[in-house]
Design a protein around this motif. Sequence first.
Motif, PDB file in Angstrom:
ATOM      1  N   LEU A 122      27.233  45.997  -1.014  1.00  0.00           N
ATOM      2  CA  LEU A 122      26.355  44.854  -0.785  1.00  0.00           C
ATOM      3  C   LEU A 122      26.700  43.707  -1.738  1.00  0.00           C
ATOM      4  CD1 LEU A 122      22.948  46.672  -0.223  1.00  0.00           C
ATOM      5  CD2 LEU A 122      24.222  45.339   1.470  1.00  0.00           C
ATOM      6  N   TYR A 123      26.996  44.038  -2.976  1.00  0.00           N
ATOM      7  CA  TYR A 123      27.374  43.015  -3.955  1.00  0.00           C
ATOM      8  C   TYR A 123      28.657  42.307  -3.515  1.00  0.00           C
ATOM      9  CZ  TYR A 123      28.935  40.892  -8.290  1.00  0.00           C
ATOM     10  OH  TYR A 123      29.382  39.997  -9.224  1.00  0.00           O
ATOM     11  N   LEU A 124      29.642  43.079  -3.086  1.00  0.00           N
ATOM     12  CA  LEU A 124      30.909  42.481  -2.649  1.00  0.00           C
ATOM     13  C   LEU A 124      30.718  41.633  -1.392  1.00  0.00           C
ATOM     14  CD1 LEU A 124      33.378  45.418  -3.322  1.00  0.00           C
ATOM     15  CD2 LEU A 124      33.086  43.312  -4.659  1.00  0.00           C
ATOM     16  N   MET A 125      29.850  42.075  -0.490  1.00  0.00           N
ATOM     17  CA  MET A 125      29.536  41.262   0.684  1.00  0.00           C
ATOM     18  C   MET A 125      28.940  39.923   0.262  1.00  0.00           C
ATOM     19  SD  MET A 125      27.813  43.686   3.598  1.00  0.00           S
ATOM     20  CE  MET A 125      27.335  42.273   4.590  1.00  0.00           C
ATOM     21  N   ALA A 126      27.980  39.969  -0.638  1.00  0.00           N
ATOM     22  CA  ALA A 126      27.336  38.743  -1.109  1.00  0.00           C
ATOM     23  C   ALA A 126      28.338  37.843  -1.803  1.00  0.00           C
ATOM     24  CB  ALA A 126      26.185  39.086  -2.052  1.00  0.00           C
ATOM     25  N   LEU A 127      29.170  38.424  -2.632  1.00  0.00           N
ATOM     26  CA  LEU A 127      30.186  37.651  -3.347  1.00  0.00           C
ATOM     27  C   LEU A 127      31.163  36.991  -2.377  1.00  0.00           C
ATOM     28  CD1 LEU A 127      31.009  37.032  -6.272  1.00  0.00           C
ATOM     29  CD2 LEU A 127      32.553  38.983  -6.132  1.00  0.00           C
ATOM     30  N   ALA A 128      31.599  37.732  -1.360  1.00  0.00           N
ATOM     31  CA  ALA A 128      32.515  37.166  -0.356  1.00  0.00           C
ATOM     32  C   ALA A 128      31.850  36.028   0.407  1.00  0.00           C
ATOM     33  CB  ALA A 128      32.979  38.256   0.614  1.00  0.00           C
ATOM     34  N   GLY A 129      30.591  36.183   0.760  1.00  0.00           N
ATOM     35  CA  GLY A 129      29.876  35.133   1.475  1.00  0.00           C
ATOM     36  C   GLY A 129      29.697  33.884   0.633  1.00  0.00           C
ATOM     37  N   ILE A 130      29.374  34.057  -0.636  1.00  0.00           N
ATOM     38  CA  ILE A 130      29.206  32.910  -1.524  1.00  0.00           C
ATOM     39  C   ILE A 130      30.540  32.229  -1.784  1.00  0.00           C
ATOM     40  CG2 ILE A 130      28.587  32.254  -3.889  1.00  0.00           C
ATOM     41  CD1 ILE A 130      26.358  34.417  -3.682  1.00  0.00           C
ATOM     42  N   LEU A 131      31.592  33.018  -1.969  1.00  0.00           N
ATOM     43  CA  LEU A 131      32.937  32.443  -2.149  1.00  0.00           C
ATOM     44  C   LEU A 131      33.342  31.637  -0.917  1.00  0.00           C
ATOM     45  CD1 LEU A 131      35.532  32.228  -3.848  1.00  0.00           C
ATOM     46  CD2 LEU A 131      36.294  34.316  -2.717  1.00  0.00           C
ATOM     47  N   ASN A 132      33.057  32.156   0.255  1.00  0.00           N
ATOM     48  CA  ASN A 132      33.371  31.432   1.486  1.00  0.00           C
ATOM     49  C   ASN A 132      32.585  30.123   1.560  1.00  0.00           C
ATOM     50  OD1 ASN A 132      34.664  31.265   4.156  1.00  0.00           O
ATOM     51  ND2 ASN A 132      32.550  31.367   4.868  1.00  0.00           N
ATOM     52  N   TYR A 133      31.342  30.149   1.123  1.00  0.00           N
ATOM     53  CA  TYR A 133      30.530  28.930   1.112  1.00  0.00           C
ATOM     54  C   TYR A 133      31.214  27.835   0.289  1.00  0.00           C
ATOM     55  CZ  TYR A 133      26.684  25.799  -0.070  1.00  0.00           C
ATOM     56  OH  TYR A 133      25.895  24.694  -0.268  1.00  0.00           O
ATOM     57  N   PHE A 134      31.704  28.218  -0.895  1.00  0.00           N
ATOM     58  CA  PHE A 134      32.371  27.224  -1.741  1.00  0.00           C
ATOM     59  C   PHE A 134      33.718  26.803  -1.164  1.00  0.00           C
ATOM     60  CE2 PHE A 134      29.412  28.776  -5.036  1.00  0.00           C
ATOM     61  CZ  PHE A 134      28.842  27.553  -5.347  1.00  0.00           C
ATOM     62  N   LEU A 135      34.432  27.720  -0.521  1.00  0.00           N
ATOM     63  CA  LEU A 135      35.701  27.352   0.101  1.00  0.00           C
ATOM     64  C   LEU A 135      35.497  26.342   1.227  1.00  0.00           C
ATOM     65  CD1 LEU A 135      37.563  30.786   0.257  1.00  0.00           C
ATOM     66  CD2 LEU A 135      38.131  28.820  -1.180  1.00  0.00           C
ATOM     67  N   VAL A 136      34.427  26.512   1.977  1.00  0.00           N
ATOM     68  CA  VAL A 136      34.123  25.567   3.054  1.00  0.00           C
ATOM     69  C   VAL A 136      33.819  24.189   2.484  1.00  0.00           C
ATOM     70  CG1 VAL A 136      32.421  24.990   4.843  1.00  0.00           C
ATOM     71  CG2 VAL A 136      33.347  27.293   4.713  1.00  0.00           C
ATOM     72  N   HIS A 137      32.996  24.150   1.451  1.00  0.00           N
ATOM     73  CA  HIS A 137      32.578  22.857   0.914  1.00  0.00           C
ATOM     74  C   HIS A 137      33.647  22.178   0.058  1.00  0.00           C
ATOM     75  CE1 HIS A 137      28.568  22.619   2.508  1.00  0.00           C
ATOM     76  NE2 HIS A 137      28.410  23.906   2.240  1.00  0.00           N
ATOM     77  N   PHE A 139      37.223  22.965   0.157  1.00  0.00           N
ATOM     78  CA  PHE A 139      38.535  22.842   0.783  1.00  0.00           C
ATOM     79  C   PHE A 139      38.499  22.770   2.306  1.00  0.00           C
ATOM     80  CE2 PHE A 139      39.106  25.331  -3.167  1.00  0.00           C
ATOM     81  CZ  PHE A 139      39.815  24.386  -3.891  1.00  0.00           C
ATOM     82  N   GLY A 140      37.341  22.998   2.890  1.00  0.00           N
ATOM     83  CA  GLY A 140      37.236  22.974   4.339  1.00  0.00           C
ATOM     84  C   GLY A 140      37.758  24.233   5.015  1.00  0.00           C
ATOM     85  N   SER A 141      38.073  25.262   4.246  1.00  0.00           N
ATOM     86  CA  SER A 141      38.566  26.528   4.803  1.00  0.00           C
ATOM     87  C   SER A 141      37.387  27.461   5.036  1.00  0.00           C
ATOM     88  CB  SER A 141      39.548  27.192   3.840  1.00  0.00           C
ATOM     89  OG  SER A 141      40.631  26.345   3.582  1.00  0.00           O
ATOM     90  N   ASN A 142      37.262  27.945   6.264  1.00  0.00           N
ATOM     91  CA  ASN A 142      36.147  28.819   6.603  1.00  0.00           C
ATOM     92  C   ASN A 142      36.683  30.186   7.006  1.00  0.00           C
ATOM     93  OD1 ASN A 142      33.790  30.027   7.374  1.00  0.00           O
ATOM     94  ND2 ASN A 142      33.169  28.413   8.778  1.00  0.00           N
ATOM     95  N   PHE A 143      36.354  31.187   6.196  1.00  0.00           N
ATOM     96  CA  PHE A 143      36.788  32.557   6.457  1.00  0.00           C
ATOM     97  C   PHE A 143      35.627  33.431   6.917  1.00  0.00           C
ATOM     98  CE2 PHE A 143      39.783  30.832   3.379  1.00  0.00           C
ATOM     99  CZ  PHE A 143      40.993  31.117   4.008  1.00  0.00           C
ATOM    100  N   GLU A 144      34.539  32.808   7.375  1.00  0.00           N
ATOM    101  CA  GLU A 144      33.332  33.534   7.742  1.00  0.00           C
ATOM    102  C   GLU A 144      33.600  34.593   8.811  1.00  0.00           C
ATOM    103  OE1 GLU A 144      28.788  32.739   9.343  1.00  0.00           O
ATOM    104  OE2 GLU A 144      30.190  31.072   9.202  1.00  0.00           O
ATOM    105  N   ALA A 145      34.362  34.260   9.820  1.00  0.00           N
ATOM    106  CA  ALA A 145      34.633  35.211  10.901  1.00  0.00           C
ATOM    107  C   ALA A 145      35.377  36.430  10.369  1.00  0.00           C
ATOM    108  CB  ALA A 145      35.428  34.545  12.009  1.00  0.00           C
ATOM    109  N   TYR A 146      36.349  36.197   9.493  1.00  0.00           N
ATOM    110  CA  TYR A 146      37.111  37.314   8.918  1.00  0.00           C
ATOM    111  C   TYR A 146      36.230  38.202   8.045  1.00  0.00           C
ATOM    112  CZ  TYR A 146      41.077  34.467  10.363  1.00  0.00           C
ATOM    113  OH  TYR A 146      41.964  33.718  11.079  1.00  0.00           O
TER     114      TYR A 146
END
Length: 161
Positions: A122-137, A139-146
């Motif tokens: 669960l921690y790693l899931m949360a960390l990946a989701g938060i990291l993706n949030y910052f990547l989107v904002h 760099f514009g890269s969205n890895f949410e689907a992956y």
Amino acid sequence: MGYEFLEGTVLLAIVTLISVLQNGFFAHKVEIENTKQNARTFQRTGSPAFERVYTANQNCVDAYPTFLAVLWCAGLFCSEAPAAFAGLMYLFVRQKYFVGYLGEKTQSTPGYIFGKRIMLFLYLMALAGILNYFLVHLFGSNFEAYIKVISSTISPLLIIA
């Protein structure tokens, strides 16, 4: 409150409410064991059976805020269904830990170790989701689907002990 927000949190809310019932069950077990000692007031010490049930309950209570935090962060920032499934698995394992602790303390070890693995997931899931949030904002890269595919694929593996 709009249904759009609630739609993405209903599974997390169900798991949270189940966990509240489970905590009530654990507390009830402590109360029953306390009354078996004919104690008029609540004591923290007593018979070995009471001390086991009290310690098992206290251990579960100590881990509860962390569980809720990672459950909701994983569900909100990553993916709701795998987080809710992992949350249900955690509740099952916590029940196993509690019952095992009432017997011999060594019987609770598998539940404890498995619970730690689920919390890490669960921690790693949360960390990946938060990291993706910052990547989107940033760099514009969205890895949410992956991330959702990976977490949805890995979550059923939590059943394997």
